[in-house]
Scaffold this motif. Structure first.
Motif, mmCIF file in Angstrom:
data_model
loop_
_atom_site.group_PDB
_atom_site.id
_atom_site.type_symbol
_atom_site.label_atom_id
_atom_site.label_comp_id
_atom_site.label_asym_id
_atom_site.label_seq_id
_atom_site.Cartn_x
_atom_site.Cartn_y
_atom_site.Cartn_z
ATOM 1 N N PHE A 412 -11.401 -48.304 -41.148
ATOM 2 C CA PHE A 412 -10.932 -46.924 -41.277
ATOM 3 C C PHE A 412 -10.743 -46.230 -39.926
ATOM 4 O O PHE A 412 -10.533 -45.024 -39.875
ATOM 5 N N ALA A 413 -10.805 -46.998 -38.817
ATOM 6 C CA ALA A 413 -10.722 -46.377 -37.488
ATOM 7 C C ALA A 413 -9.330 -46.450 -36.889
ATOM 8 O O ALA A 413 -9.117 -45.996 -35.776
ATOM 9 N N GLY A 414 -8.353 -47.018 -37.616
ATOM 10 C CA GLY A 414 -7.011 -47.124 -37.072
ATOM 11 C C GLY A 414 -6.936 -48.183 -35.983
ATOM 12 O O GLY A 414 -7.937 -48.805 -35.609
ATOM 13 N N LEU A 415 -5.724 -48.390 -35.462
ATOM 14 C CA LEU A 415 -5.509 -49.361 -34.400
ATOM 15 C C LEU A 415 -5.548 -48.656 -33.055
ATOM 16 O O LEU A 415 -4.883 -47.633 -32.856
ATOM 17 N N ILE A 416 -6.291 -49.204 -32.110
ATOM 18 C CA ILE A 416 -6.428 -48.626 -30.775
ATOM 19 C C ILE A 416 -5.587 -49.469 -29.828
ATOM 20 O O ILE A 416 -5.786 -50.684 -29.716
ATOM 21 N N ASP A 417 -4.619 -48.841 -29.132
ATOM 22 C CA ASP A 417 -3.716 -49.595 -28.271
ATOM 23 C C ASP A 417 -3.971 -49.280 -26.800
ATOM 24 O O ASP A 417 -4.766 -48.403 -26.445
ATOM 25 N N GLU A 418 -3.265 -50.021 -25.921
ATOM 26 C CA GLU A 418 -3.523 -49.926 -24.487
ATOM 27 C C GLU A 418 -3.185 -48.545 -23.935
ATOM 28 O O GLU A 418 -3.920 -48.003 -23.112
ATOM 29 N N LYS A 419 -2.077 -47.958 -24.386
ATOM 30 C CA LYS A 419 -1.709 -46.643 -23.870
ATOM 31 C C LYS A 419 -2.748 -45.597 -24.241
ATOM 32 O O LYS A 419 -3.038 -44.693 -23.450
ATOM 33 N N GLN A 420 -3.314 -45.720 -25.415
ATOM 34 C CA GLN A 420 -4.369 -44.792 -25.836
ATOM 35 C C GLN A 420 -5.589 -44.938 -24.928
ATOM 36 O O GLN A 420 -6.220 -43.936 -24.550
ATOM 37 N N LEU A 421 -5.915 -46.175 -24.577
ATOM 38 C CA LEU A 421 -7.069 -46.421 -23.704
ATOM 39 C C LEU A 421 -6.795 -45.946 -22.278
ATOM 40 O O LEU A 421 -7.686 -45.385 -21.619
ATOM 41 N N LEU A 422 -5.573 -46.156 -21.795
ATOM 42 C CA LEU A 422 -5.214 -45.658 -20.467
ATOM 43 C C LEU A 422 -5.329 -44.132 -20.413
ATOM 44 O O LEU A 422 -5.826 -43.565 -19.433
ATOM 45 N N THR A 423 -4.850 -43.476 -21.450
ATOM 46 C CA THR A 423 -4.945 -42.020 -21.509
ATOM 47 C C THR A 423 -6.404 -41.578 -21.556
ATOM 48 O O THR A 423 -6.788 -40.574 -20.938
ATOM 49 N N THR A 424 -7.229 -42.318 -22.270
ATOM 50 C CA THR A 424 -8.660 -41.999 -22.348
ATOM 51 C C THR A 424 -9.306 -42.040 -20.967
ATOM 52 O O THR A 424 -10.073 -41.130 -20.596
ATOM 53 N N LEU A 425 -9.013 -43.069 -20.202
ATOM 54 C CA LEU A 425 -9.597 -43.192 -18.865
ATOM 55 C C LEU A 425 -9.103 -42.086 -17.940
ATOM 56 O O LEU A 425 -9.854 -41.540 -17.136
ATOM 57 N N ARG A 426 -7.813 -41.754 -18.072
ATOM 58 C CA ARG A 426 -7.263 -40.680 -17.237
ATOM 59 C C ARG A 426 -7.837 -39.322 -17.612
ATOM 60 O O ARG A 426 -8.363 -38.591 -16.761
ATOM 61 N N ASP A 427 -7.749 -38.973 -18.887
ATOM 62 C CA ASP A 427 -8.200 -37.650 -19.324
ATOM 63 C C ASP A 427 -9.717 -37.513 -19.251
ATOM 64 O O ASP A 427 -10.238 -36.399 -19.130
ATOM 65 N N GLY A 428 -10.423 -38.648 -19.322
ATOM 66 C CA GLY A 428 -11.869 -38.607 -19.200
ATOM 67 C C GLY A 428 -12.349 -38.577 -17.764
ATOM 68 O O GLY A 428 -13.558 -38.570 -17.514
ATOM 69 N N ASN A 429 -11.392 -38.561 -16.805
ATOM 70 C CA ASN A 429 -11.720 -38.510 -15.376
ATOM 71 C C ASN A 429 -12.658 -39.654 -14.993
ATOM 72 O O ASN A 429 -13.753 -39.450 -14.454
ATOM 73 N N ILE A 430 -12.189 -40.877 -15.276
ATOM 74 C CA ILE A 430 -12.937 -42.083 -14.927
ATOM 75 C C ILE A 430 -12.100 -42.874 -13.925
ATOM 76 O O ILE A 430 -11.293 -43.728 -14.308
ATOM 77 N N PRO A 431 -12.205 -42.595 -12.621
ATOM 78 C CA PRO A 431 -11.385 -43.286 -11.621
ATOM 79 C C PRO A 431 -11.734 -44.778 -11.577
ATOM 80 O O PRO A 431 -12.912 -45.138 -11.489
ATOM 81 N N HIS A 432 -10.725 -45.617 -11.636
ATOM 82 C CA HIS A 432 -10.989 -47.048 -11.759
ATOM 83 C C HIS A 432 -9.925 -47.855 -11.030
ATOM 84 O O HIS A 432 -8.806 -47.378 -10.803
ATOM 85 N N SER A 433 -10.297 -49.096 -10.693
ATOM 86 C CA SER A 433 -9.339 -50.031 -10.111
ATOM 87 C C SER A 433 -8.644 -50.826 -11.200
ATOM 88 O O SER A 433 -7.434 -51.041 -11.151
ATOM 89 N N ASP A 434 -9.408 -51.297 -12.172
ATOM 90 C CA ASP A 434 -8.832 -52.000 -13.318
ATOM 91 C C ASP A 434 -9.920 -52.179 -14.368
ATOM 92 O O ASP A 434 -11.091 -51.870 -14.121
ATOM 93 N N TRP A 435 -9.542 -52.720 -15.526
ATOM 94 C CA TRP A 435 -10.477 -52.824 -16.641
ATOM 95 C C TRP A 435 -9.955 -53.809 -17.672
ATOM 96 O O TRP A 435 -8.766 -54.120 -17.722
ATOM 97 N N VAL A 436 -10.862 -54.277 -18.518
ATOM 98 C CA VAL A 436 -10.511 -54.977 -19.755
ATOM 99 C C VAL A 436 -11.448 -54.460 -20.838
ATOM 100 O O VAL A 436 -12.499 -53.878 -20.541
ATOM 101 N N ILE A 437 -11.056 -54.680 -22.082
ATOM 102 C CA ILE A 437 -11.888 -54.199 -23.184
ATOM 103 C C ILE A 437 -11.812 -55.199 -24.337
ATOM 104 O O ILE A 437 -10.765 -55.802 -24.581
ATOM 105 N N ARG A 438 -12.936 -55.390 -24.997
ATOM 106 C CA ARG A 438 -13.020 -56.332 -26.107
ATOM 107 C C ARG A 438 -13.713 -55.698 -27.307
ATOM 108 O O ARG A 438 -14.596 -54.851 -27.145
ATOM 109 N N LYS A 439 -13.296 -56.129 -28.489
ATOM 110 C CA LYS A 439 -14.083 -55.833 -29.678
ATOM 111 C C LYS A 439 -15.173 -56.892 -29.761
ATOM 112 O O LYS A 439 -14.892 -58.090 -29.768
ATOM 113 N N GLU A 440 -16.414 -56.439 -29.776
ATOM 114 C CA GLU A 440 -17.549 -57.364 -29.846
ATOM 115 C C GLU A 440 -18.509 -56.909 -30.946
ATOM 116 O O GLU A 440 -18.454 -55.755 -31.398
ATOM 117 N N ILE A 441 -19.356 -57.811 -31.365
ATOM 118 C CA ILE A 441 -20.370 -57.497 -32.383
ATOM 119 C C ILE A 441 -21.731 -57.433 -31.688
ATOM 120 O O ILE A 441 -22.176 -58.395 -31.063
#
Length: 538
Positions: A412-441
Motif C-alpha cells: 500500500f506504499a506505492g512505487l518509489i522511483d529514482e527521481k522521487q529519491l533525488l528530490t528527497t535528498l535535495r529537499d531534505g538538505n542532505i549534501p551527498h556525493s552519491d548513493w544507492v538504496i535497497r529494499k531489505e528485510i
C-alpha cells in the motif's frame, strides 16, 4: 528525410536557416493526425523491407508475409532482447533486409551485452535527429538556428559503438563541427582520458556546444566554487595566449558579479548544453548557475536512437514520429506484471494516450532495423496534450525511469522511483556525493536501506540523515507515510559510506575493463555483492 545528406551543410553555408529548421525540427509543426500518418507510412515501408530479412523469416515464419498495419499488433507478440539475441549476438552481416553499416552496443541490467545493427538509412536518421537536438538546445524561439559549421563541440560521453559516439559520427554526415576530442582520437581515448583532457583543450579552443552527463557538470561546477579551484597552480600550458586571455576575461566577469571564484559560465558562453541523467531536473538550477544555460534533454535508446526531445524552452519532451513506431503499455498492465506475473498484451498508440498517465514504451524499428514490438522497459508520463505556449500540438512527455527501477516497499506504499529519491535528498538538505538504496528485510520488516557518501563538508550523522530523509519522503509520497502510521515503524536505515567510496568503485570497474553501463552501480536495488563492495571499500 534522410536523403542528400550534404544538403544541411550547404544550407548552413548559404545561411538558409529556415530550411535547416524545417529539415531537422519540422516535426514540431505536425498535428497529431499528421504524426500518426508519418508513423503508419514508415511502418508500412518497414514491413516491405524487413519481411525479406533472414531475421524476421526465422523469428516470425508464420506471420511475416501476413503483416499489415491493421493486424500486426494481434499476430506478433511483444518481444524482448532475449528473442533476438541468438540471431544478433554474433553480429552477422546478412541478417537484415538491408546492408548493415554500424553495430551499436548497450548493456542490460544483468550485464548482458546487447548488439543492435544500424542500416545506412537508420544511421543517417540518427545523425539527422542528433543535429535536431543540437539545434533545439541552442534555439531561443521557433526557427532559431544558431549552430554553425565551425562551432566547437565538446563531449565526454562514451564513444562508438555506444549510441552517444555513434550519434556524433552520424551527425558529421550533415555538418562538420570542430570536435573536442577529434573523431580520430575520440575512439582511442578511455572515458577518464577524455574527461581529463577535453576541458583543458576547450580553454584554448573555446566551446560552443557541450554534451555531458549531468553529474559531471555538477561536479565541475562544485570544483570551480571550491577552495581547491582557487589554489590551483598554473602550468606551462597556461602560457598559451588564448588560454590566458580566456582566464582574464573570466576573472573580470566574476568580479563584475561580486564573486572571487570563476565559474564555467565565465570561461565559456555556450550556445547549447545537452545533458543526460535521471537527475537533470533536480540539478537544473545549479547547472544554469554554473554553466549559464538550461540543460537540454532528449530521450533515446540504443535500440532506436533518439525518440523524443525537449523544444527550445527545455520543458517537457515531444516524440519524434520518424524515429520508430511507438506503442504504449498502460501503467496498470505493467504493474500487474510486476506484482502478479501477468504478461501485458494490450498496447495503445500515440493518439490514444491520456494526460497524467504513465506508460511503458514499445518500439518497432523503421529503415530496415531488426526490432518488432520490442519492449524497452522504459516508463514515460504524459504531462500535456500539447505545448500551447510554443504552439506544439503533440503529446508532451517526461521520462520516469526503467520499469525495474522502482521500489515497492509494501502493498500500500506505492512505487518509489529514482527521481522521487533525488528530490528527497535535495529537499531534505542532505549534501551527498552519491548513493544507492535497497529494499531489505530487517527483523521481518521491509525497509529502505540508504547507502550514502556525504560531501566532505557535510557534518551529519546517520540518525540525522535518516530523520531528514524519512520526513521529506513522507511529504513527497503520502502513501509512503502510511507505513509509519499503519505499521508503527520508520522503514529507513542509513549507512554512511567512507569518503571516496564511489570514486574507488569507478576506478576498480575501469581497471577491470567493465562495460560503460556498469562503471557506476545501479542506484535502485543494486545487488548484495555490489553493496558489500561499497561498504568495505577502503
Amino acid at each position: 528525410m534522410t536523403q542528400n545528406t550534404p544538403l544541411t551543410r550547404n544550407l548552413l553555408l548559404n545561411r538558409e536557416y529556415e530550411r535547416v529548421w524545417q529539415r531537422h525540427c519540422g516535426f514540431l509543426d505536425l498535428t497529431l493526425a499528421e504524426s500518426v500518418a508519418v508513423q503508419r507510412r514508415l511502418l508500412e515501408e518497414q514491413f516491405e523491407i524487413a519481411r525479406k530479412s533472414k531475421l524476421w523469416q526465422t523469428m516470425f515464419p508464420a506471420q511475416v508475409q501476413e503483416l499489415t498495419l491493421d493486424n500486426f499488433r494481434q499476430i506478433i507478440p511483444l518481444t524482448t532482447y532475449a528473442d533476438y539475441e541468438p540471431h544478433l549476438a554474433g553480429r552477422p552481416d546478412d541478417i537484415l533486409g538491408r546492408p548493415i553499416q554500424e553495430w551499436a552496443r548497450t548493456s542490460g541490467r544483468g550485464g548482458r551485452v546487447k548488439w543492435i545493427p544500424y542500416t545506412p538509412e537508420a544511421y543517417l536518421q540518427l545523425g539527422e535527429v542528433s543535429l535536431a537536438d543540437a539545434i533545439l538546445a541552442s534555439a531561443a524561439f521557433r526557427g532559431d538556428v544558431r549552430v554553425r559549421q565551425d562551432d566547437v563541440v565538446v563531449t565526454n560521453l562514451p564513444a562508438r559503438p555506444y549510441l552517444s559516439g555513434l550519434a556524433q559520427v552520424a551527425t558529421a554526415e550533415y555538418v562538420r563541427f570542430r570536435l573536442i576530442p577529434r573523431l580520430d582520437e575520440f575512439e582511442q581515448m578511455t572515458y577518464q582520458e577524455r574527461n581529463a583532457k577535453i576541458f583543458e583543450r576547450a580553454m584554448v579552443q573555446g566551446m560552443d556546444l557541450l554534451g555531458s552527463m549531468t553529474l559531471v557538470l555538477v561536479k565541475m561546477g562544485e570544483y570551480f566554487e571550491s577552495d581547491a579551484s582557487r589554489q590551483r597552480k598554473f602550468t606551462w600550458q597556461a602560457l598559451n595566449p588564448r588560454l590566458l586571455w580566456r582566464y582574464i576575461r573570466a576573472r573580470a566577469r566574476a568580479r563584475k558579479e561580486g564573486r572571487d571564484h570563476v565559474l564555467p559560465r565565465d570561461l565559456w558562453q555556450l550556445k547549447g548544453l545537452m545533458c543526460g541523467g535521471a537527475d537533470t531536473e533536480i540539478f537544473r538550477e545549479r547547472i544554469r548557475n554554473y554553466w549559464g544555460r538550461d540543460p537540454h534533454e532528449s530521450y533515446g535508446c540504443t535500440e532506436a536512437g533518439i525518440l523524443a526531445v525537449q523544444a527550445w524552452d527545455c520543458g517537457d519532451m515531444t516524440f519524434i514520429p520518424h524515429s520508430a513506431f511507438m506503442e504504449f503499455i498502460p501503467a496498470q498492465d505493467w504493474a500487474a506484471e510486476r506484482l502478479q506475473g501477468a504478461i501485458p498484451t494490450r498496447t495503445l498508440l500515440i493518439d490514444e494516450l491520456e494526460v497524467g498517465s504513465r506508460y511503458e514504451v514499445v518500439i518497432s524499428n523503421f529503415y530496415g532495423g531488426p526490432l518488432l514490438r520490442y519492449r524497452l522497459h522504459d516508463l514515460i508520463e504524459v504531462t500535456a496534450a500539447g505545448n500551447e505556449a510554443l504552439d506544439i500540438h503533440l503529446p508532451q512527455i517526461r521520462f520516469v525511469g526503467r520499469s525495474g527501477d522502482f521500489i515497492d516497499l509494501s502493498g500500500f506504499a506505492g512505487l518509489i522511483d529514482e527521481k522521487q529519491l533525488l528530490t528527497t535528498l535535495r529537499d531534505g538538505n542532505i549534501p551527498h556525493s552519491d548513493w544507492v538504496i535497497r529494499k531489505e528485510i530487517l527483523t521481518n520488516e521491509s525497509i529502505l536501506h540508504l547507502y550514502i557518501e556525504l560531501t566532505p563538508e557535510t557534518d551529519l550523522g546517520a540518525d540525522e540523515v535518516k530523520n531528514r530523509f524519512h520526513t521529506t519522503l513522507k511529504g513527497l509520497n503520502p502513501e509512503y507515510a502510511n507505513i509509519e502510521e499503519m505499521l508503527g515503524y520508520i522503514p529507513v536505515k542509513v549507512t554512511i559510506l567512507p569518503m571516496g567510496t564511489f570514486s574507488r568503485y569507478l576506478a576498480e570497474q575501469t581497471e577491470k575493463g567493465a562495460d560503460m553501463a556498469h562503471l557506476k552501480p545501479n542506484r535502485i536495488n543494486p545487488s548484495r555483492e555490489i553493496v558489500d563492495r561499497l561498504v568495505h571499500s577502503l
